[in-house]
Design an enzyme around this catalytic site. Structure first.
Site, mmCIF file in Angstrom:
data_model
loop_
_atom_site.group_PDB
_atom_site.id
_atom_site.type_symbol
_atom_site.label_atom_id
_atom_site.label_comp_id
_atom_site.label_asym_id
_atom_site.label_seq_id
_atom_site.Cartn_x
_atom_site.Cartn_y
_atom_site.Cartn_z
ATOM 1 C CG HIS A 104 35.889 36.284 38.213
ATOM 2 N ND1 HIS A 104 36.815 35.557 37.740
ATOM 3 C CD2 HIS A 104 36.229 36.929 39.338
ATOM 4 C CE1 HIS A 104 38.067 35.952 38.557
ATOM 5 N NE2 HIS A 104 37.649 37.020 39.391
ATOM 6 C CG ASP B 224 34.145 42.773 44.022
ATOM 7 O OD1 ASP B 224 34.591 43.226 45.141
ATOM 8 O OD2 ASP B 224 34.558 43.064 42.978
HETATM 9 N N1 CMC Z 1 26.044 41.750 33.982
HETATM 10 C C1 CMC Z 1 25.404 41.431 32.632
HETATM 11 N N2 CMC Z 1 25.917 40.702 31.686
HETATM 12 C C2 CMC Z 1 27.371 40.395 31.991
HETATM 13 C C3 CMC Z 1 27.835 40.532 33.159
HETATM 14 C C4 CMC Z 1 27.264 41.241 34.198
HETATM 15 N N3 CMC Z 1 27.770 41.530 35.465
HETATM 16 N N4 CMC Z 1 29.234 40.192 33.138
HETATM 17 C C5 CMC Z 1 29.268 39.673 31.827
HETATM 18 N N5 CMC Z 1 28.384 39.722 31.200
HETATM 19 C C6 CMC Z 1 27.934 39.369 29.778
HETATM 20 C C7 CMC Z 1 28.446 40.336 28.682
HETATM 21 O O1 CMC Z 1 27.679 41.256 28.320
HETATM 22 C C8 CMC Z 1 28.810 39.064 27.420
HETATM 23 O O2 CMC Z 1 27.670 38.980 26.954
HETATM 24 P P1 CMC Z 1 27.964 38.320 25.145
HETATM 25 O O3 CMC Z 1 28.766 37.237 25.154
HETATM 26 O O4 CMC Z 1 26.591 38.357 24.999
HETATM 27 O O5 CMC Z 1 28.640 39.910 24.749
HETATM 28 C C9 CMC Z 1 29.224 38.001 28.464
HETATM 29 O O6 CMC Z 1 28.776 38.007 29.579
HETATM 30 C C10 CMC Z 1 30.734 37.973 28.599
HETATM 31 O O7 CMC Z 1 31.328 38.948 29.303
HETATM 32 P P2 CMC Z 1 32.740 39.622 29.118
HETATM 33 O O8 CMC Z 1 32.653 41.245 29.466
HETATM 34 O O9 CMC Z 1 33.188 39.397 27.813
HETATM 35 O O10 CMC Z 1 33.544 38.881 30.022
HETATM 36 P P3 CMC Z 1 34.816 39.188 30.880
HETATM 37 O O11 CMC Z 1 35.456 37.952 31.268
HETATM 38 O O12 CMC Z 1 35.754 39.979 30.058
HETATM 39 O O13 CMC Z 1 34.483 40.125 32.230
HETATM 40 C C11 CMC Z 1 33.775 40.851 34.292
HETATM 41 C C12 CMC Z 1 34.506 39.942 33.549
HETATM 42 C C13 CMC Z 1 34.203 40.772 35.835
HETATM 43 C C14 CMC Z 1 34.661 42.235 33.992
HETATM 44 C C15 CMC Z 1 32.483 41.120 34.041
HETATM 45 O O14 CMC Z 1 31.713 39.746 34.287
HETATM 46 C C16 CMC Z 1 31.778 42.273 34.640
HETATM 47 O O15 CMC Z 1 31.660 43.481 34.014
HETATM 48 N N6 CMC Z 1 31.145 42.164 35.965
HETATM 49 C C17 CMC Z 1 30.745 43.195 36.462
HETATM 50 C C18 CMC Z 1 31.629 43.973 37.470
HETATM 51 C C19 CMC Z 1 32.089 43.026 38.553
HETATM 52 O O16 CMC Z 1 31.241 42.515 39.552
HETATM 53 N N7 CMC Z 1 33.434 43.089 38.788
HETATM 54 C C20 CMC Z 1 34.300 42.313 39.787
HETATM 55 C C21 CMC Z 1 34.954 41.067 39.309
HETATM 56 S S1 CMC Z 1 35.585 39.994 40.537
HETATM 57 C C22 CMC Z 1 36.545 40.977 41.623
HETATM 58 C C23 CMC Z 1 37.676 41.555 40.945
HETATM 59 O O17 CMC Z 1 38.335 40.344 40.442
HETATM 60 O O18 CMC Z 1 38.117 42.631 41.314
#
Ligand code: CMC
Length: 450
Positions: free
Chosen positions: A309, A366
């Protein structure tokens, strides 16, 4: 409020600028940069708004490090376990829990608006039966502004209130209609004998030939799901609603924009993606341990859906509530679920894995909501629409707060331009290579069409 001052030092030009600070009731202080460009000629750069407070809000607070979520100051766990969705809706919209008489009045007002203008049913008939319910909701909610002209003056507080009541009341009707249309079943009209959540279950599952017997446990869990999704500060869809509303667009158009933004699998679409992921593991008899290894290999570009998140760097408090409810439901129904077993195994593996620990990746709302909804008999295509029904009150409350904010301005971010400059227009014949190719292509196409 204590006044704070910050100094910005421009080392290249040997200049110092004083910036005001602002303190919230809780959470990080902010640096007020609203006059930065005027004073210094500089912009700030923050893609994805990871360090930007886009507004001043009194609705929802998140402490991502501790895993805390407050609606108007109340911890989410207390509301999810003791309140009802409409009571929480009143709280989010008005700032305080309702008195007994206000509660009854609010519930009755919402009941009075659940029906849609009959003409709207024709909108559904224009969609393909296999359309995703979210696609239908985006269209139908936007189209509501073509029906309720009597309350579209957003500068009138009374119009704003009527519109918010209408949207909140009609959203379950629209979501259930999208579901029924998708199934090829007749629409079920709302029934005023039911409360908000039971009405949604009735419209989704009853048919003209068979009443739907409301199971109190199902009803409680669905209501809890709505409460847990009701608001979440300045997330992507809420920011979309605020941005759309900042141009003074009508609330129906703004909420339709919010539904569009919610649909993506990084946001509300993740609950559907979690079940798809678990089912893929189950159907292909994949080893969860191996799957986690695949996720960790960046080359595969697979994310563990329902994990991570932007704000929570701890267990999402909503996921904790849902995990407990999932276990209660499965115990009560005495069902054994391979999906739940896989989910729990994946959770345990990830929580004990260095990759996830180091990046603070925990289950989010989720992760368990999909399993819970599936156990309630809801098909995956309805997961995100259910999220949208719950989140509608958050969007509406944030939209209203923005319109009533004295500092409110149209949202107009700036950019760091890194494209080309100083180019001169050339007539098509004077352009090189590409234009010769274009010419040959044009000639060939023209000759082929003779
Ligand atoms: N699985 C594997 N690696 C992950 C994941 C994941 N679910 N989420 C983040 N990472 C890694 C990512 O690869 C990155 O690694 P590095 O620093 O080595 O490049 C690091 O963690 C930070 O990720 P980010 O994408 O920069 O983080 P963000 O804050 O931009 O993204 C997120 C947040 C929710 C989009 C992401 O965690 C994600 O894609 N999660 C899976 C989708 C999900 O479950 N979404 C629901 C969110 S909660 C409900 C809502 O708000 O709608």
């Amino acid at each position: 409020m204590n006044k704070k001052r910050f100094t910005l030092i421009d080392n290249d030009n040997k200049k110092e600028y004083q910036l005001d600070g602002m303190e919230g009731s809780i959470g990080p202080d902010v640096i007020n940069i609203s006059s930065l460009y005027k004073d210094t000629g500089l912009f700030t750069y923050d893609p994805g708004f990871t360090s930007t407070a886009a507004c001043n809000s009194k609705i929802t607070y998140i402490d991502g490090e501790k895993g805390v979520l407050l609606y108007r100051g109340y911890p989410i766990e207390q509301l999810a376990n003791n309140s009802s969705f409409l009571e929480v809706s009143y709280l989010l919209m008005h700032g305080e829990l309702p008195s007994q008489s206000d509660k009854v009045e609010f519930e009755n007002t919402i009941k009075n608006h659940t029906l849609l203008n009959e003409q709207i049913t024709h909108f559904f008939r224009g969609f393909r039966r296999d359309a995703h319910p979210m696609a239908m909701m985006i269209g139908v909610v936007g189209a509501l502004s073509a029906f309720y002209h009597d309350s579209l003056n957003i500068e009138d507080a009374n119009h704003r209130m009527i519109s918010t009541h209408r949207i909140l009341a009609k959203m379950p009707t629209i979501a259930a209609m999208a579901f029924k249309y998708h199934l090829g079943e007749p629409f079920m009209y709302p029934l005023n004998k039911y409360d908000y959540t039971d009405n949604f279950l009735h419209m989704s599952f009853a048919t003209p030939t068979k009443e739907y017997e409301i199971n109190p446990l199902f009803s409680k869990i669905m209501d809890q799901i709505f409460i847990l999704h009701a608001d979440h500060e300045q997330n992507a869809s809420t920011s979309t609603v605020r941005t759309a509303g900042s141009s003074l667009a009508n609330p129906y158009a703004c909420i339709s924009a919010g539904i569009s933004s919610l649909w993506g699998k990084s946001h509300g679409g993740a609950n559907e993606a979690v079940i798809d992921m678990i089912q893929e593991i189950k159907n292909n008899d994949l080893n969860p341990k191996k799957f986690i290894e695949e996720v960790k290999n960046k080359k595969n570009k697979i994310r563990l859906m329902g994990f991570g998140h932007r704000v929570y760097k701890n267990y999402d408090p909503r996921a904790k509530v849902l995990k407990k409810s999932t276990e209660e439901l499965f115990k009560e129904l005495k069902i054994k679920s391979k999906e739940l077993e896989i989910a729990k195994e994946i959770e345990e593996l990830a929580l004990n894995d260095e990759y996830f620990k180091e990046k603070n990746l925990y289950p989010n709302v989720d992760f368990y909501s999909g399993i819970l909804l599936k156990a309630l008999g809801i098909p995956t295509s309805m997961f995100t629409p259910i999220f949208a029904v719950g989140r509608t009150i958050g969007w509406l409350s944030q939209w209203k707060e923005m319109i009533e904010d004295q500092e409110f301005k149209i949202s107009r971010p700036r950019q760091l331009y890194s494209g080309e400059i100083d180019k001169n227009y050339k007539k098509v014949m004077e352009r090189e290579k590409k234009s010769m190719f274009n010419l040959l292509w044009l000639k060939k196409t023209f000759l082929n069409n003779q």
